[in-house]
Design an enzyme around this catalytic site. Structure first.
Site, mmCIF file in Angstrom:
data_model
loop_
_atom_site.group_PDB
_atom_site.id
_atom_site.type_symbol
_atom_site.label_atom_id
_atom_site.label_comp_id
_atom_site.label_asym_id
_atom_site.label_seq_id
_atom_site.Cartn_x
_atom_site.Cartn_y
_atom_site.Cartn_z
ATOM 1 N N GLY A 102 3.153 0.267 -6.775
ATOM 2 C CA GLY A 102 3.995 -0.633 -6.995
ATOM 3 C C GLY A 102 5.379 -0.360 -6.844
ATOM 4 N N GLU A 140 3.281 -5.832 -12.120
ATOM 5 C CA GLU A 140 2.245 -5.766 -13.556
ATOM 6 C C GLU A 140 1.598 -4.322 -13.250
ATOM 7 O OE1 GLU A 140 2.457 -7.124 -16.034
ATOM 8 O OE2 GLU A 140 3.218 -9.195 -15.520
ATOM 9 N N GLY A 153 -1.038 -3.481 -10.016
ATOM 10 C CA GLY A 153 -1.704 -2.268 -9.651
ATOM 11 C C GLY A 153 -1.082 -0.884 -10.167
ATOM 12 N N SER A 154 -1.183 0.094 -9.538
ATOM 13 C CA SER A 154 -0.883 1.377 -10.083
ATOM 14 C C SER A 154 0.821 1.585 -9.879
ATOM 15 C CB SER A 154 -1.304 2.526 -9.478
ATOM 16 O OG SER A 154 -1.249 2.476 -8.070
ATOM 17 N N CYS A 165 -5.205 -1.869 -17.995
ATOM 18 C CA CYS A 165 -3.825 -1.425 -18.093
ATOM 19 C C CYS A 165 -3.493 -1.261 -19.273
ATOM 20 C CB CYS A 165 -2.830 -2.408 -17.510
ATOM 21 S SG CYS A 165 -3.123 -4.043 -17.899
HETATM 22 P P1 NAD Z 1 -3.976 0.211 -6.872
HETATM 23 O O1 NAD Z 1 -2.598 0.543 -6.960
HETATM 24 O O2 NAD Z 1 -4.589 1.330 -6.350
HETATM 25 O O3 NAD Z 1 -4.586 -1.217 -6.171
HETATM 26 C C1 NAD Z 1 -4.078 -2.370 -6.412
HETATM 27 C C2 NAD Z 1 -3.870 -3.300 -5.266
HETATM 28 O O4 NAD Z 1 -2.926 -2.797 -4.471
HETATM 29 C C3 NAD Z 1 -5.281 -3.257 -4.602
HETATM 30 O O5 NAD Z 1 -5.504 -4.761 -4.169
HETATM 31 C C4 NAD Z 1 -5.153 -2.495 -3.381
HETATM 32 O O6 NAD Z 1 -5.643 -2.706 -2.198
HETATM 33 C C5 NAD Z 1 -3.495 -2.937 -3.177
HETATM 34 N N1 NAD Z 1 -2.675 -1.632 -2.351
HETATM 35 C C6 NAD Z 1 -3.050 -0.357 -2.261
HETATM 36 N N2 NAD Z 1 -1.895 0.172 -1.396
HETATM 37 C C7 NAD Z 1 -1.525 -0.866 -0.944
HETATM 38 C C8 NAD Z 1 0.146 -1.075 -0.174
HETATM 39 N N3 NAD Z 1 0.389 0.384 0.164
HETATM 40 N N4 NAD Z 1 0.627 -2.084 -0.272
HETATM 41 C C9 NAD Z 1 0.172 -3.378 -0.486
HETATM 42 N N5 NAD Z 1 -1.228 -3.139 -1.387
HETATM 43 C C10 NAD Z 1 -1.717 -2.004 -1.642
HETATM 44 O O7 NAD Z 1 -4.584 -0.128 -8.358
HETATM 45 P P2 NAD Z 1 -5.941 0.048 -8.671
HETATM 46 O O8 NAD Z 1 -6.473 1.203 -9.148
HETATM 47 O O9 NAD Z 1 -6.842 -1.291 -8.179
HETATM 48 O O10 NAD Z 1 -5.787 -0.650 -10.331
HETATM 49 C C11 NAD Z 1 -5.632 0.336 -11.448
HETATM 50 C C12 NAD Z 1 -4.228 0.460 -11.625
HETATM 51 O O11 NAD Z 1 -3.688 -1.167 -11.991
HETATM 52 C C13 NAD Z 1 -3.774 1.084 -12.899
HETATM 53 O O12 NAD Z 1 -2.597 1.666 -12.822
HETATM 54 C C14 NAD Z 1 -3.789 -0.251 -13.978
HETATM 55 O O13 NAD Z 1 -2.837 0.161 -15.105
HETATM 56 C C15 NAD Z 1 -2.936 -0.996 -13.235
HETATM 57 N N6 NAD Z 1 -2.979 -2.508 -13.722
HETATM 58 C C16 NAD Z 1 -2.017 -3.127 -14.304
HETATM 59 C C17 NAD Z 1 -2.195 -4.325 -14.868
HETATM 60 C C18 NAD Z 1 -1.108 -4.871 -15.761
HETATM 61 O O14 NAD Z 1 -0.935 -6.252 -15.762
HETATM 62 N N7 NAD Z 1 0.224 -4.210 -15.888
HETATM 63 C C19 NAD Z 1 -3.303 -5.122 -14.950
HETATM 64 C C20 NAD Z 1 -4.436 -4.316 -14.187
HETATM 65 C C21 NAD Z 1 -4.522 -3.176 -13.724
#
Ligand code: NAD
Length: 505
Positions: free
Chosen positions: A245, A262, A240-241, A296
């Site tokens: 993260g 990631e 995620g972001s 990503c």
């Molecule tokens: P996000 O961070 O908003 O959410 C990711 C996940 O985390 C979701 O399942 C969300 O419900 C969960 N989440 C949110 N708040 C949380 C918390 N406080 N505790 C635990 N879990 C929580 O990201 P998004 O908008 O779904 O995805 C886009 C982001 O992910 C971008 O920054 C992208 O670069 C990144 N990404 C990285 C990779 C990689 O492999 N490096 C791959 C795909 C996406």
């Protein structure tokens, strides 16, 4: 749409809590609606997991681990082979669901399911190759070696933009290592989670195998935080972001748990004075516009030698004018919608920030009238150290930045907090090798004459700095899902102590 849902055995309202092939459902639990970003229509919905259901999932997963870890690894691999075959049977339908729920074009949706199949094949082979080292002991008649044991429960939290593939990178490799997996998918793609859960677990249940894969759903992220803080979850693999993260990493570290991160990227392509434009243009357009800029690894910055700046600028603006934007399920579409209103607003505010900083927006950033979250992809001339350029805008925004020397370009390429993917386009051997050397790119992925976007599953995938340092998928990434144990066996009749110490008793 109805056919796709039916062939994946999805209902209008689906249980969101699964223990292998069995679901549990509290009819009072809140509903997460799945919205098609191309039409704004509700595709279906999934029930959130309640606190009581979560407890049942964790205790069942723990009991299941005690069984699964004792099944020999090659047999665990065979179970993943069955899952790979089941995914082959559902490739088209599941790929179409990815497209409907996330908005990426159909070729990319099906490509994502193919990645699941590929990682399943990889996991089958890997299940026979989880090698440990042997060492020479300092002491006579002693044997020393290391072996790898499973961790227990792996918790996978995934992002919306890869709603199925990232799960499989974690879950399939974790499973051949002897772990069980609890998955919390993104609330923006909950139906993908349920569909995958059904396919994967039916394949295991048909063979009488214990439940290995568990699913929870959470629309508010409250349960997700509890999941992260739960000491019983041995590894949290978070995609995620960077912002979320960082919190996840701090919380897991404070309970001395393991995490695999990631996170976001801010990926650049360097186009030097020797670059072949026949390769450069399609690589940039695919990297920046593919998945509507929501990978990503999407290309976000182009660092171009000043002698080629004007040529590249006009070639890219011309290419962007030919991108077919529309229904992501249609065969000739190249770019679908972004995920939601916030993503469209993010593109607009980034372009406004570029203008405020004195940059020039060359094209794009216009909403397309009608239903769905369609916005035209944008190119802007910018400077690398502007705050907006340093930030990952998760949408189709590309910054063009000129450079004079390769050292300047590499300094800019590395001069961001993220460290995921990078590339150079050049026909000059010295420049290519310099970019790959220890003085070159600081990213987890560095390519020559291939763009930043996407990756083959055979390599270890992940990035440095605020991208989190994790590695998933191929190479030796399996080690992240295991604990290492060093063993020494004395097969002699004496007890020689280390460091020559003599304990005469
Ligand atoms: P996000 O961070 O908003 O959410 C990711 C996940 O985390 C979701 O399942 C969300 O419900 C969960 N989440 C949110 N708040 C949380 C918390 N406080 N505790 C635990 N879990 C929580 O990201 P998004 O908008 O779904 O995805 C886009 C982001 O992910 C971008 O920054 C992208 O670069 C990144 N990404 C990285 C990779 C990689 O492999 N490096 C791959 C795909 C996406």
């Amino acid at each position: 749409m109805k056919n796709i849902l039916e062939s994946l055995d999805l209902e209008a309202v689906n249980p969101g809590t699964w223990l292998g092939a069995e679901s549990i459902e509290d009819s009072n639990a809140s509903i997460i609606e799945s919205i098609n970003p191309a039409t704004g229509e509700v595709i279906g919905s999934v029930r959130s997991t309640t606190a009581a259901e979560y407890e049942k999932v964790v205790t069942t997963a723990r009991a299941s681990f005690a069984q699964w870890r004792n099944i020999p690894a090659p047999l665990r691999g065979n179970a993943i082979r069955l899952i790979g075959n089941a995914l082959r049977d559902h490739r088209e339908a599941l790929g179409s669901l990815v497209t409907m729920e996330m908005g990426k074009i159909k070729a990319e949706g099906i490509g994502e399911v193919q990645e699941m199949i590929d990682i399943a094949d990889f996991a089958v082979g890997q299940s026979r190759m989880m090698y440990g080292n042997t060492m020479h002991s300092e002491r006579p008649l002693h044997r020393m070696y290391e072996q790898w044991h499973p961790l227990g429960i792996v918790g996978t939290i995934s992002a919306f933009n890869f709603p199925v593939a990232v799960y499989s990178w974690n879950a399939f490799i974790a499973a051949i290592c002897g772990n069980v997996n609890i998955w919390k998918p993104s609330p923006k793609a909950p139906l993908c989670g349920v569909a995958v859960q059904k396919i994967v677990n039916k394949a295991l249940a048909d063979e009488g195998l214990p439940p290995v894969f568990f699913l929870i759903n959470d629309g508010s992220n409250e349960l997700a935080q509890q999941f992260v803080n739960d000491k019983r979850i041995d590894l949290i693999s978070f995609t995620g972001s960077c912002a979320v993260g960082k919190k996840v990493a701090a919380n897991v570290a404070s309970r001395m748990g393991k995490f695999l991160l990631e996170l976001g990227g801010n990926n650049a392509i360097i186009v030097d004075e020797h670059a072949n434009f026949d390769l450069v243009i399609p690589a940039i357009v695919f990297g920046a516009v593919g998945t509507a800029g929501q990978r990503c690894t999407s290309t976000r910055r182009i660092l171009v030698h000043c002698s080629r700046f004007d040529d590249l600028k006009s070639a890219l603006v011309k290419a962007y004018g030919q991108i077919r934007i529309g229904d992501p399920l249609a065969d000739d579409t190249l770019m679908g919608p972004v995920i939601d209103e916030a993503a469209m607003a993010g593109v607009e505010s980034s372009l406004a920030a570029v203008r405020d900083a004195g940059g020039e927006v060359l094209c794009g950033g216009e909403r397309i009238a009608g239903a769905g979250n369609f916005i035209t992809p944008a190119i802007a001339v910018a400077e690398n150290d502007w705050e907006i350029v340093q930030t990952e805008t998760f949408g189709p925004v590309l910054y063009l930045i000129p450079f004079d020397t390769l050292d300047d370009a590499i300094a800019m390429q590395n001069g961001v907090v993220q460290g995921l993917s990078s590339a150079i386009f050049t026909d000059n051997l010295q420049n290519a090798e310099y970019f790959l050397s220890q003085s070159g790119s600081d990213c987890g992925i560095a390519n020559v004459n291939i763009g930043t976007s996407g990756a083959e599953i055979g390599g270890a995938f992940g990035g440095e700095k605020e991208t989190g340092g994790g590695r998933e998928a191929g190479s030796d990434s399996w080690k992240a899902y295991m604990r290492r144990q060093t063993n020494t066996i004395n097969w002699g009749k004496d007890l020689p102590l280390a460091q020559g110490i003599n304990f005469d008793l």
